[in-house]
Enzyme design. Sequence first.
Site, PDB file in Angstrom:
ATOM      1  N   PRO A  78      65.673 -25.671  51.972  1.00  0.00           N
ATOM      2  CA  PRO A  78      66.344 -24.818  50.982  1.00  0.00           C
ATOM      3  C   PRO A  78      67.494 -24.071  51.641  1.00  0.00           C
ATOM      4  CG  PRO A  78      63.967 -24.463  50.975  1.00  0.00           C
ATOM      5  CD  PRO A  78      64.268 -25.306  52.170  1.00  0.00           C
ATOM      6  N   CYS A  79      68.608 -23.961  50.931  1.00  0.00           N
ATOM      7  CA  CYS A  79      69.773 -23.264  51.485  1.00  0.00           C
ATOM      8  C   CYS A  79      69.753 -21.805  51.077  1.00  0.00           C
ATOM      9  CB  CYS A  79      71.046 -23.894  50.974  1.00  0.00           C
ATOM     10  SG  CYS A  79      71.448 -25.326  51.931  1.00  0.00           S
ATOM     11  N   GLN A  80      70.220 -20.954  51.946  1.00  0.00           N
ATOM     12  CA  GLN A  80      70.214 -19.515  51.662  1.00  0.00           C
ATOM     13  C   GLN A  80      71.445 -19.134  50.840  1.00  0.00           C
ATOM     14  OE1 GLN A  80      67.398 -17.881  52.545  1.00  0.00           O
ATOM     15  NE2 GLN A  80      66.837 -19.951  53.138  1.00  0.00           N
TER      16      GLN A  80
END
Length: 366
Positions: A78-80
């Site tokens: 997951p990307c922040q």
Amino acid sequence: MSHVTERPTLIDLFAGCGGMTRGFVDQGYLPVQAVEWDLAAAATYAANFGEEHMFWGDIADWVTDDIPQVDVVIGGPPCQGFSNLGSKDVNDPRNKLWKEYLRVVEAARPKVFVLENVQRFMQSSEFQLLLDEADHGLISEYTLSFGVLLAADYGVAQRRPRAIVIGSRIGEIPLPQATHSKGGINGLAPWETVRSRIFGLAEHPDTTELPASTTEVFGQTVKGIFKSKDLHFGRQPRELSLARYDSVPPGGGRFDVPDHLLPRCWREKKTGTTDVMGRMRWDAPSLTIRTEFFKPEKGQYLHPQWDAAAKHRVNRVITHLEASRLQDVPEDFVWCGSKVEIAKQIGNAVPVGLAAALARHLRDHL
């Protein structure tokens, strides 16, 4: 030297319910480890592929010494929020999940890794970090190929773009060539359609609930295990909602709903997203199946059956089963979790057909 007849071994990171693993398993790969922190998703994975090789928890807690060496590592951290971080430092805490992905690749020493993510990942600082690490860092022995693939171009009945990165230390591996195209141009097969996936399923499901059953996994009690037919349940929309649905033709959306039926926020906002309150078309792929496909205000999720003469209209959103079929999840897949948890698993999954296309393509190079 391992022979091609042996099953290539696989680790799936941020595995979710195992959509990507299923595509690889269908192409002869052997999953030996998976990591997922969400309990319901990890339980679904375990119900389909086995509990013993699922690490349920934070990937940061997976001890490096426990990481097996494998042929292939897959997964999508997951990307922040894709903030344009000033610091391109792999140790930046906001890049923790990237760092963990790279830590596993470093320890598992796969011949190939595949990283998938949302389309805008290609513009993110996390992607730049990946390029930097391949250039002179943790994965410098890997050659990267990357781009955005459209699931429909690989036989999935869904126009879902995904950023794909292939890292290889056995020579450069390009992205797989499309097998399908809109209208079947260039000698390719035509795109698969919504009709090919959901036609023939009951138009009016006879329940609004999942069966009442629970199972034990990782020492926890979760809802399940549900067969795919259990996912064909409806909802109970209000009369106002039904009137809105009735006014939307295939391919249409909120701009087709008469003003007097619109909520005030839509009446006053004449621009913006066009696919919300949208109706699918039978003879085209769906748009992206997201995690809240059961809410018509979130996208083009109304059932495609609608005729101008109002003789035969199905005024409901697609069911969980229909959504899973548009994600190419096979009939024998089983599920754990609540209705909302399962919807999230379906929407977050990599379409099984796209995963299988990647798996087939890599098999030629392994």
